[in-house]
Design a protein around this motif. Structure first.
Motif, PDB file in Angstrom:
ATOM      1  N   ARG A   1       0.829  -1.212   0.000  1.00  0.00           N
ATOM      2  CA  ARG A   1       0.000   0.000   0.000  1.00  0.00           C
ATOM      3  C   ARG A   1       0.862   1.261   0.000  1.00  0.00           C
ATOM      4  O   ARG A   1       1.946   1.278   0.571  1.00  0.00           O
ATOM      5  CB  ARG A   1      -0.943  -0.022   1.200  1.00  0.00           C
ATOM      6  CG  ARG A   1      -2.089  -1.016   1.036  1.00  0.00           C
ATOM      7  CD  ARG A   1      -3.021  -1.007   2.219  1.00  0.00           C
ATOM      8  NE  ARG A   1      -2.366  -1.538   3.422  1.00  0.00           N
ATOM      9  CZ  ARG A   1      -2.888  -1.438   4.641  1.00  0.00           C
ATOM     10  NH1 ARG A   1      -4.037  -0.816   4.831  1.00  0.00           N
ATOM     11  NH2 ARG A   1      -2.251  -1.953   5.670  1.00  0.00           N
ATOM     12  N   TRP A   2       0.358   2.309  -0.662  1.00  0.00           N
ATOM     13  CA  TRP A   2       1.077   3.561  -0.855  1.00  0.00           C
ATOM     14  C   TRP A   2       0.556   4.643   0.090  1.00  0.00           C
ATOM     15  O   TRP A   2      -0.632   4.711   0.400  1.00  0.00           O
ATOM     16  CB  TRP A   2       0.888   4.062  -2.284  1.00  0.00           C
ATOM     17  CG  TRP A   2       1.472   3.213  -3.363  1.00  0.00           C
ATOM     18  CD1 TRP A   2       1.568   1.850  -3.387  1.00  0.00           C
ATOM     19  CD2 TRP A   2       2.028   3.676  -4.595  1.00  0.00           C
ATOM     20  NE1 TRP A   2       2.139   1.435  -4.556  1.00  0.00           N
ATOM     21  CE2 TRP A   2       2.427   2.522  -5.324  1.00  0.00           C
ATOM     22  CE3 TRP A   2       2.206   4.927  -5.165  1.00  0.00           C
ATOM     23  CZ2 TRP A   2       3.003   2.607  -6.587  1.00  0.00           C
ATOM     24  CZ3 TRP A   2       2.782   5.013  -6.420  1.00  0.00           C
ATOM     25  CH2 TRP A   2       3.176   3.868  -7.125  1.00  0.00           C
ATOM     26  N   CYS A   3       1.447   5.531   0.523  1.00  0.00           N
ATOM     27  CA  CYS A   3       1.034   6.724   1.267  1.00  0.00           C
ATOM     28  C   CYS A   3       2.066   7.820   1.045  1.00  0.00           C
ATOM     29  O   CYS A   3       3.130   7.586   0.482  1.00  0.00           O
ATOM     30  CB  CYS A   3       0.859   6.433   2.752  1.00  0.00           C
ATOM     31  SG  CYS A   3       2.392   6.052   3.604  1.00  0.00           S
TER      32      CYS A   3
ATOM     33  N   VAL B   1      -0.438   4.530   6.393  1.00  0.00           N
ATOM     34  CA  VAL B   1      -1.008   3.460   5.580  1.00  0.00           C
ATOM     35  C   VAL B   1      -2.340   2.998   6.148  1.00  0.00           C
ATOM     36  O   VAL B   1      -3.195   2.492   5.427  1.00  0.00           O
ATOM     37  CB  VAL B   1      -0.015   2.275   5.490  1.00  0.00           C
ATOM     38  CG1 VAL B   1      -0.625   1.087   4.765  1.00  0.00           C
ATOM     39  CG2 VAL B   1       1.245   2.708   4.762  1.00  0.00           C
TER      40      VAL B   1
ATOM     41  N   GLU C   1      -4.747   4.801   7.105  1.00  0.00           N
ATOM     42  CA  GLU C   1      -5.855   5.696   6.791  1.00  0.00           C
ATOM     43  C   GLU C   1      -6.911   4.980   5.965  1.00  0.00           C
ATOM     44  O   GLU C   1      -6.604   4.094   5.168  1.00  0.00           O
ATOM     45  CB  GLU C   1      -5.334   6.906   6.015  1.00  0.00           C
ATOM     46  CG  GLU C   1      -4.436   7.828   6.828  1.00  0.00           C
ATOM     47  CD  GLU C   1      -3.927   8.989   5.995  1.00  0.00           C
ATOM     48  OE1 GLU C   1      -4.278   9.069   4.802  1.00  0.00           O
ATOM     49  OE2 GLU C   1      -3.167   9.810   6.548  1.00  0.00           O
TER      50      GLU C   1
ATOM     51  N   HIS D   1      -6.495   4.174   2.347  1.00  0.00           N
ATOM     52  CA  HIS D   1      -5.422   3.261   1.983  1.00  0.00           C
ATOM     53  C   HIS D   1      -5.773   1.820   2.355  1.00  0.00           C
ATOM     54  O   HIS D   1      -4.900   1.041   2.696  1.00  0.00           O
ATOM     55  CB  HIS D   1      -4.118   3.670   2.673  1.00  0.00           C
ATOM     56  CG  HIS D   1      -3.664   5.054   2.349  1.00  0.00           C
ATOM     57  ND1 HIS D   1      -3.092   5.874   3.286  1.00  0.00           N
ATOM     58  CD2 HIS D   1      -3.727   5.774   1.198  1.00  0.00           C
ATOM     59  CE1 HIS D   1      -2.797   7.038   2.727  1.00  0.00           C
ATOM     60  NE2 HIS D   1      -3.182   7.000   1.462  1.00  0.00           N
ATOM     61  N   ASP D   2      -7.054   1.443   2.283  1.00  0.00           N
ATOM     62  CA  ASP D   2      -7.453   0.117   2.744  1.00  0.00           C
ATOM     63  C   ASP D   2      -7.154  -0.998   1.748  1.00  0.00           C
ATOM     64  O   ASP D   2      -7.404  -2.157   2.017  1.00  0.00           O
ATOM     65  CB  ASP D   2      -8.934   0.098   3.125  1.00  0.00           C
ATOM     66  CG  ASP D   2      -9.852   0.431   1.951  1.00  0.00           C
ATOM     67  OD1 ASP D   2      -9.334   0.726   0.856  1.00  0.00           O
ATOM     68  OD2 ASP D   2     -11.073   0.405   2.141  1.00  0.00           O
TER      69      ASP D   2
ATOM     70  N   GLU E   1      -4.323  -1.914  -1.934  1.00  0.00           N
ATOM     71  CA  GLU E   1      -3.269  -1.400  -2.810  1.00  0.00           C
ATOM     72  C   GLU E   1      -3.848  -0.460  -3.862  1.00  0.00           C
ATOM     73  O   GLU E   1      -3.318   0.630  -4.094  1.00  0.00           O
ATOM     74  CB  GLU E   1      -2.518  -2.554  -3.505  1.00  0.00           C
ATOM     75  CG  GLU E   1      -1.675  -3.404  -2.571  1.00  0.00           C
ATOM     76  CD  GLU E   1      -2.405  -4.613  -2.043  1.00  0.00           C
ATOM     77  OE1 GLU E   1      -1.740  -5.605  -1.727  1.00  0.00           O
ATOM     78  OE2 GLU E   1      -3.656  -4.557  -1.943  1.00  0.00           O
TER      79      GLU E   1
ATOM     80  N   SER F   1      -4.999   2.882  -2.397  1.00  0.00           N
ATOM     81  CA  SER F   1      -3.891   3.728  -1.961  1.00  0.00           C
ATOM     82  C   SER F   1      -3.169   4.337  -3.154  1.00  0.00           C
ATOM     83  O   SER F   1      -2.798   5.513  -3.138  1.00  0.00           O
ATOM     84  CB  SER F   1      -2.920   2.921  -1.106  1.00  0.00           C
ATOM     85  OG  SER F   1      -2.256   1.920  -1.868  1.00  0.00           O
TER      86      SER F   1
ATOM     87  N   ASP G   1      -5.291   7.102  -4.588  1.00  0.00           N
ATOM     88  CA  ASP G   1      -5.253   8.295  -3.732  1.00  0.00           C
ATOM     89  C   ASP G   1      -3.980   9.106  -3.978  1.00  0.00           C
ATOM     90  O   ASP G   1      -4.030  10.337  -4.102  1.00  0.00           O
ATOM     91  CB  ASP G   1      -5.328   7.851  -2.264  1.00  0.00           C
ATOM     92  CG  ASP G   1      -5.248   9.018  -1.301  1.00  0.00           C
ATOM     93  OD1 ASP G   1      -6.112   9.915  -1.391  1.00  0.00           O
ATOM     94  OD2 ASP G   1      -4.312   9.050  -0.478  1.00  0.00           O
TER      95      ASP G   1
END
Length: 363
Positions: A47-49, A66, A68, A71-72, A74, A77, A80
């Protein structure tokens, strides 16, 4: 207006922690009068943040981001980050700093190509080829570049006939040999094997990291490295060598041995220096590399060079061999090296904008 620099680090990779070290060094060295920094952290689960630059110092802060709701997954996220960060107006470039799988293997490069965003380093094909040791060795062999005797082993092949694989490797490679995951760096999952028991255990360990392995005959001698950068007309640095007394230059030796020293240029004589630089450029072009790579060689006791591998995203802290070789070669500082690599990214991107994606009428 400053250029927006998106530094992508972390990743779903065994080399995650190494990527964090690289990113900290890069973000601390970038000239912020020229670049607007946008760190993008990819967690271990993919996952990305987007932490702020100050939050990069600890992965814990990024890991909290992550969690948030946006971001639930891949996909959520990534979407977003694309909307909030990469869609910002103005001149932009991405600096991928993910070592190993899901970042150095062409997957991230493919996404950036689809987004039509300039990025530093090798393109999709070169990234995939250089990370896969088995495929890169096949390609380099076609170019007539000397390499150590080796064999590729697939997981299915091993599971179907373990005894047959061992007998085949003993007949063709022998002992001592090295077992390596085909698509991994930093000496993770690599073992030196002197007998059947060690070879069996080494293969079992390497298969935890990759479904394809490379088994390679040991070549007594020295390891010589060359830094290369550029697109159509790449240039090669003076060669370097790590001075150590370890029989096997493993992960601990690379990152934890306080006795480790660099020798740049390597003490190999002017004629051999010219030869190894020329071979590095040949290998770089053969695999279609762009931006940067480190080319590693073995030098045997008879003075013959054997290409070991090409690393498309070499270690890139201020104390890593790649940037230090450039500083010793032409005085390029760490910060200036980053800017040169970014310039190569823009040059390549601009050249590709002239390509047509529609069928043209005959001339």
């Amino acid at each position: 207006m400053k250029t927006k620099l998106y530094v992508v680090y972390g990743g779903k990779s065994v080399e995650h922690d190494i990527s964090l070290k690289t990113a900290r060094t890069v973000l601390g060295a970038v000239d912020e009068s020229k670049f607007e920094l946008h760190p993008i952290y990819i967690a271990r689960d993919g996952r990305w943040c987007a932490p702020d630059a100050q939050g990069l110092a600890g992965a814990e802060a990024a890991e909290r981001l992550v969690a948030e709701p946006a971001h639930d997954s891949e996909a959520a996220s990534i979407g977003d980050i694309l909307l909030r960060k990469l869609a910002l107006p103005g001149k932009k470039v991405v600096l991928p700093l993910i070592h190993g799988s899901n970042g150095e293997d062409g997957t991230l490069q493919g996404l950036l190509e689809m987004l039509n965003v300039p990025y530093v380093g090798n393109g999709v094909l070169a990234a995939a080829l250089t990370l896969d040791k088995a495929m890169s060795k096949l390609t380099l062999a076609q170019a007539g570049i000397r390499q150590v005797e080796h064999r590729a082993v697939l997981r299915e092949q091993w599971l179907a006939d373990e005894r047959g694989c061992i007998a085949w490797l003993e007949d063709t490679i022998g002992y001592p040999c090295y077992v390596k995951p085909a698509s991994l760096g930093s000496s993770i999952g690599i073992n030196r094997c002197e007998n059947r028991g060690e070879l069996t255990a080494g293969i079992a360990e390497a298969l935890q990291y990759d479904a394809k392995l490379v088994v390679e005959r040991e070549l007594p001698g020295r390891e010589i490295q060359v830094a290369v950068m550029g697109n159509e007309e790449p240039i090669a640095s003076l060669p370097g060598e790590f001075i150590h007394d370890n029989r096997f230059f493993d992960f601990a030796s690379k990152y934890s041995d306080p006795r480790l020293q660099m020798s740049i240029p390597a003490e190999i004589g002017e004629a051999l220096i010219g030869q190894v630089r020329a071979l590095a450029l040949q290998a770089y072009r053969t695999l279609g590399c762009e931006g940067l790579a480190r080319v590693d060689f073995f030098l045997d006791r008879d003075g013959l060079l054997y290409l070991n591998e090409i690393n498309a995203l070499p270690g890139f802290t201020s104390a890593s061999m790649y940037p230090v070789m450039w500083e010793k070669t032409d005085g390029t500082t760490y910060a200036k090296l980053i800017e040169r690599l970014i310039d190569y990214a823009f040059t390549r991107h601009e050249a590709r904008q002239s390509l047509s994606y529609e069928r043209l009428a005959p001339c």
